[in-house]
Design a protein around this motif. Structure first.
Motif, PDB file in Angstrom:
ATOM      1  N   THR A  81       9.922  38.000  31.624  1.00 50.57           N
ATOM      2  CA  THR A  81      10.746  39.180  31.389  1.00 50.57           C
ATOM      3  C   THR A  81      10.893  39.388  29.887  1.00 50.57           C
ATOM      4  N   GLN A  82      10.494  40.577  29.424  1.00 51.63           N
ATOM      5  CA  GLN A  82      10.687  40.967  28.024  1.00 51.63           C
ATOM      6  C   GLN A  82      11.835  41.969  27.982  1.00 51.63           C
ATOM      7  N   SER A  83      12.916  41.626  27.290  1.00 50.82           N
ATOM      8  CA  SER A  83      14.088  42.493  27.195  1.00 50.82           C
ATOM      9  C   SER A  83      14.181  43.086  25.784  1.00 50.82           C
ATOM     10  N   PHE A  84      14.467  44.393  25.709  1.00 50.09           N
ATOM     11  CA  PHE A  84      14.495  45.074  24.420  1.00 50.09           C
ATOM     12  C   PHE A  84      15.783  45.864  24.232  1.00 50.09           C
ATOM     13  N   VAL A  85      16.288  45.857  23.008  1.00 51.68           N
ATOM     14  CA  VAL A  85      17.269  46.824  22.521  1.00 51.68           C
ATOM     15  C   VAL A  85      16.771  47.266  21.150  1.00 51.68           C
ATOM     16  N   ILE A  86      16.374  48.542  21.049  1.00 53.44           N
ATOM     17  CA  ILE A  86      15.802  49.055  19.805  1.00 53.44           C
ATOM     18  C   ILE A  86      16.529  50.342  19.433  1.00 53.44           C
ATOM     19  N   ASN A  87      17.075  50.371  18.225  1.00 53.54           N
ATOM     20  CA  ASN A  87      17.679  51.592  17.700  1.00 53.54           C
ATOM     21  C   ASN A  87      17.521  51.604  16.188  1.00 53.54           C
ATOM     22  N   ALA A  88      18.202  52.486  15.500  1.00 55.57           N
ATOM     23  CA  ALA A  88      18.007  52.636  14.063  1.00 55.57           C
ATOM     24  C   ALA A  88      18.374  51.391  13.281  1.00 55.57           C
ATOM     25  N   ASN A  89      19.282  50.589  13.809  1.00 59.79           N
ATOM     26  CA  ASN A  89      19.762  49.419  13.072  1.00 59.79           C
ATOM     27  C   ASN A  89      19.353  48.087  13.684  1.00 59.79           C
ATOM     28  N   THR A  90      18.757  48.114  14.864  1.00 60.61           N
ATOM     29  CA  THR A  90      18.527  46.871  15.599  1.00 60.61           C
ATOM     30  C   THR A  90      17.144  46.840  16.218  1.00 60.61           C
ATOM     31  N   PHE A  91      16.492  45.706  16.104  1.00 64.10           N
ATOM     32  CA  PHE A  91      15.343  45.372  16.938  1.00 64.10           C
ATOM     33  C   PHE A  91      15.655  44.026  17.573  1.00 64.10           C
ATOM     34  N   HIS A  92      15.949  44.024  18.860  1.00 64.21           N
ATOM     35  CA  HIS A  92      16.322  42.801  19.562  1.00 64.21           C
ATOM     36  C   HIS A  92      15.389  42.632  20.751  1.00 64.21           C
ATOM     37  N   GLN A  93      14.656  41.535  20.741  1.00 64.86           N
ATOM     38  CA  GLN A  93      13.710  41.245  21.817  1.00 64.86           C
ATOM     39  C   GLN A  93      13.942  39.826  22.327  1.00 64.86           C
ATOM     40  N   ILE A  94      14.019  39.690  23.622  1.00 66.23           N
ATOM     41  CA  ILE A  94      14.106  38.376  24.265  1.00 66.23           C
ATOM     42  C   ILE A  94      12.885  38.220  25.168  1.00 66.23           C
ATOM     43  N   SER A  95      12.094  37.206  24.892  1.00 64.25           N
ATOM     44  CA  SER A  95      10.923  36.892  25.713  1.00 64.25           C
ATOM     45  C   SER A  95      11.246  35.645  26.520  1.00 64.25           C
ATOM     46  N   ALA A  96      11.339  35.794  27.827  1.00 64.93           N
ATOM     47  CA  ALA A  96      11.703  34.667  28.700  1.00 64.93           C
ATOM     48  C   ALA A  96      10.633  34.513  29.766  1.00 64.93           C
ATOM     49  N   GLN A  97       9.985  33.357  29.795  1.00 62.96           N
ATOM     50  CA  GLN A  97       8.919  33.158  30.764  1.00 62.96           C
ATOM     51  C   GLN A  97       8.877  31.721  31.260  1.00 62.96           C
ATOM     52  N   VAL A  98       8.264  31.552  32.428  1.00 61.89           N
ATOM     53  CA  VAL A  98       8.010  30.231  32.992  1.00 61.89           C
ATOM     54  C   VAL A  98       6.614  30.247  33.598  1.00 61.89           C
ATOM     55  N   THR A  99       5.787  29.331  33.159  1.00 60.93           N
ATOM     56  CA  THR A  99       4.493  29.082  33.785  1.00 60.93           C
ATOM     57  C   THR A  99       4.625  27.808  34.612  1.00 60.93           C
ATOM     58  N   SER A 100       4.105  27.824  35.845  1.00 58.48           N
ATOM     59  CA  SER A 100       4.269  26.661  36.714  1.00 58.48           C
ATOM     60  C   SER A 100       2.988  26.392  37.484  1.00 58.48           C
ATOM     61  N   VAL A 101       2.814  25.133  37.851  1.00 52.73           N
ATOM     62  CA  VAL A 101       1.667  24.738  38.671  1.00 52.73           C
ATOM     63  C   VAL A 101       2.076  23.591  39.569  1.00 52.73           C
ATOM     64  N   ASP A 102       1.654  23.656  40.817  1.00 46.49           N
ATOM     65  CA  ASP A 102       1.917  22.609  41.814  1.00 46.49           C
ATOM     66  C   ASP A 102       0.594  22.327  42.502  1.00 46.49           C
ATOM     67  N   SER A 103       0.031  21.150  42.222  1.00 42.74           N
ATOM     68  CA  SER A 103      -1.319  20.846  42.681  1.00 42.74           C
ATOM     69  C   SER A 103      -1.342  19.555  43.489  1.00 42.74           C
ATOM     70  N   VAL A 104      -2.112  19.554  44.578  1.00 48.71           N
ATOM     71  CA  VAL A 104      -2.283  18.365  45.417  1.00 48.71           C
ATOM     72  C   VAL A 104      -3.773  18.147  45.636  1.00 48.71           C
ATOM     73  N   SER A 105      -4.267  16.979  45.251  1.00 49.89           N
ATOM     74  CA  SER A 105      -5.662  16.594  45.494  1.00 49.89           C
ATOM     75  C   SER A 105      -5.688  15.521  46.575  1.00 49.89           C
ATOM     76  N   ARG A 106      -6.557  15.706  47.571  1.00 43.85           N
ATOM     77  CA  ARG A 106      -6.649  14.748  48.677  1.00 43.85           C
ATOM     78  C   ARG A 106      -8.096  14.350  48.887  1.00 43.85           C
ATOM     79  N   SER A 107      -8.299  13.091  49.286  1.00 44.37           N
ATOM     80  CA  SER A 107      -9.614  12.603  49.677  1.00 44.37           C
ATOM     81  C   SER A 107      -9.477  11.845  50.985  1.00 44.37           C
TER      82      SER A 107
END
Length: 608
Positions: A436-462
């Motif tokens: 999620t990229q959140s923005f507040v942009i106006n004449a006096n403000t540039f505010h950006q919040i970058s919030a992310q999660v990368t995930s992996v769940d792996s099972v190997s079987r033999s």
């Protein structure tokens, strides 16, 4: 959007700051046995706690744990000076004094940079085309000349290290009247002979580099269509295969996690191309696996003061992601040439990539046959879902969110018929990306919040027949939150306040016949913040409020326990606690553990 240079020369626009690296090509019974062996060994003793007030480099990361015994040392290079973009070649020969089998092999490297002005730089070491170190450097200040030490467990590259070869260190650097920091480096390999209490590691039988450079270098992947690849004709008795992947963001992709889809770039004043990135592995053009991209932040990134003296997660020492390709073992053993390739979904100029293929062979069969029987990854394009709640008022003011999401579940199955009979292998994986990229942009403000999660769940079987023989599980999560708030005052001066939360958590588990035999948990988190202050002309006048914390945790079912917490204030170490919460208040990690987060071949063994 206002743009201005920081002290290192980075150009800031919103959150995106271009660093110099962008302009250069720049890891039941059996468990009991291991537990006994571990208890007889000694953990590698780390250096004493750093002094409060230290300003160079201080991180909570553990050293690679060592087995008992005296290692043989092979020097790769000593106090080389890196002040240009020429590679530094070296010759390698195996240690004559440790000619037998090894229980562990460790790379140690020491770096320093003289006080002054210098960018963060990318460093790679190579041998026979295979990468043996990948990381970046600390930036100096006018009064601080930082030095740091890194280690990498290279035990799984035993087959590479058995033979003499050519290597090189690649660490491009500019030294002139403006950029004065000179980087020095030394590197060596430590070989620990196998013994009764530290037996030889169950290592792969061969290591193959991807890429065309016979000594070694990275490939540049500018777009999703570019690929790092190699066509290989492998031995005809491959029973297991794994690919160690590095994909490092560079240039316009250095801050990929702050970018937005092209249709939003102009109104949010951000880089385009979106912010989903993932490494895709293929064999003969067929999807074969994925490797999540870690959002490494270099020491010149966003606000350089945030990373002094504690850097971001793995900034100085990247770890490869290991992809299980075992279901393809039968196909790779058919005697025909096969292309193994890596690309980066979303690449937008560019990623620096390298990979190495590790294979195990059947020592009792000249020919293994088999094939892939199921592959649900094929046909699942890595295309995220994009949404937004952006609102504009017609006068340039904007607020709202941009969301990017992708979840894929896949199963790849295959079999080999070897000297042990028919062995069926499968990889079941769920990979996710939520941003999620959140923005507040106006004449006096540039505010950006970058919030992310990368995930992996792996099972190997033999399996052999209907019996589940071995199962390896790996879960990982890469959370990142970047909060950048730039405010313009009435007198024309401005402030740029930044905070970053960066993490890496993983859980590894091994099972035999359905019973757990080993488990390990790792957590590494960094939180940091600082505010840059500029006058009306855009000149940096001061920075305030620098602070950071790092917490590192590792434990496993053999009794390993490692805990370090540190804090910094105004660019200096303010607190350091080691071993709190471990038995006896002491860190103790068995030598077979991978507390640094590197791939662990011992957790993949099937004992055939």
């Amino acid at each position: 959007m206002l743009a201005f240079p920081d002290q290192g020369g980075h150009i800031m626009r919103g959150v995106s700051i271009m660093s110099s690296k962008g302009s250069v090509r720049l890891g039941p019974a059996i468990a009991g046995l291991f537990a006994v062996l571990g208890s007889m060994a000694t953990a590698h003793a780390a250096a004493g706690d750093p002094p409060i007030g230290a300003k160079g480099v201080v991180v909570a990361d553990p050293a690679v744990p060592r087995p008992p015994g005296t290692p043989c040392v092979v020097e790769l290079f000593n106090d080389d000076v890196f002040n240009d973009f020429n590679a530094r070649p070296y010759d390698y020969a195996p240690p004559a004094g440790c000619a037998g089998r090894w229980s562990k092999v460790v790379l140690e490297a020491d770096f320093s940079v003289t006080a002054g002005r210098q960018f963060d730089r990318t460093a790679t070491f190579w041998l026979g085309g295979v990468n043996i170190y990948f990381g970046t450097t600390q930036e100096p200040s006018a009064t601080v000349s930082p030095s740091w030490h890194v280690e990498r467990d290279l035990t799984d590259y035993d087959a590479l290290l058995r033979n003499a070869g050519k290597g090189q260190a690649v660490l491009g650097n500019v030294v002139n009247d403006t950029y004065t920091g000179v980087i020095h480096g030394s590197a060596r390999l430590l070989f620990y002979p196998a013994s009764l209490i530290a037996p030889a590691a169950p290592v792969p039988d061969a290591v193959y580099p991807l890429g065309a450079d016979p000594i070694g270098n990275t490939a540049t992947l500018n777009t999703a269509d570019d690929k790092l690849s190699k066509t290989l004709t492998l031995p005809r008795n491959v029973v297991r295969a794994y690919l160690d992947v590095f994909a490092q963001s560079q240039s316009g992709d250095e801050f990929w996690y702050t970018c937005v889809p092209d249709q939003y770039a102009a109104q949010t004043e951000e880089c385009g191309g979106g912010n989903f990135r993932e490494a895709e592995v293929s064999i003969d053009g067929q999807p074969a696996g994925v490797a999540p991209i870690y959002p490494w932040i270099y020491t010149g990134g966003i606000d350089p003061y945030m990373w002094r003296p504690t850097t971001g997660v793995q900034t100085l020492n990247f770890m490869p992601y290991r992809v299980d390709l075992t279901p393809f073992a039968g196909q790779l053993s058919d005697g025909s040439p096969h292309e193994v390739a890596v690309s980066v979904a979303g690449a937008h100029g560019y990623f620096s990539a390298t990979a190495a293929l590790l294979v195990y062979r059947d020592p009792h069969a000249k020919q293994v046959v088999g094939r892939v029987t199921r592959n649900t990854l094929a046909g699942q394009a890595p295309t995220p879902t994009i949404g937004d709640t952006l609102v504009t008022d017609g006068s340039g003011n904007l607020s709202g969110d941009i969301t990017t999401e992708l979840t894929r579940q896949f199963v790849i199955e295959g079999y080999t018929t070897s000297s042990k009979g028919r062995v069926e292998s499968s990889v079941t994986e769920t990979v996710g990306f939520d941003d999620t990229q959140s923005f507040v942009i106006n004449a006096n403000t540039f505010h950006q919040i970058s919030a992310q999660v990368t995930s992996v769940d792996s099972v190997s079987r033999s399996r052999i027949g209907p019996l589940l023989t071995v199962e390896s599980r790996q879960q990982a999560s890469y959370p990142l939150r970047v909060d950048y708030n730039q405010t313009l005052a009435t007198d024309g001066s401005l402030s740029a306040a930044s905070t970053v939360h960066q993490g890496l958590t993983s859980h590894a588990e091994r099972r035999w016949l359905g019973f757990p035999t080993y488990a390990a948990d790792l957590s590494n988190t960094v939180d940091t913040g600082d505010t840059l202050n500029f006058d009306a002309s855009g000149a940096l006048t001061s920075h305030t409020g620098q602070h950071s914390t790092q917490g590192y945790r590792f434990s496993d079912s053999y009794g390993s326990c490692y805990r370090v917490d540190l804090a910094t204030d105004s660019g200096a170490l303010s607190s350091y606690a080691s071993g709190a919460g471990c038995p006896g208040g002491q860190n103790r990690v068995w030598w077979i553990a991978h507390s640094d987060g590197s791939p662990d071949s011992r957790n993949l063994q099937v004992l055939w």
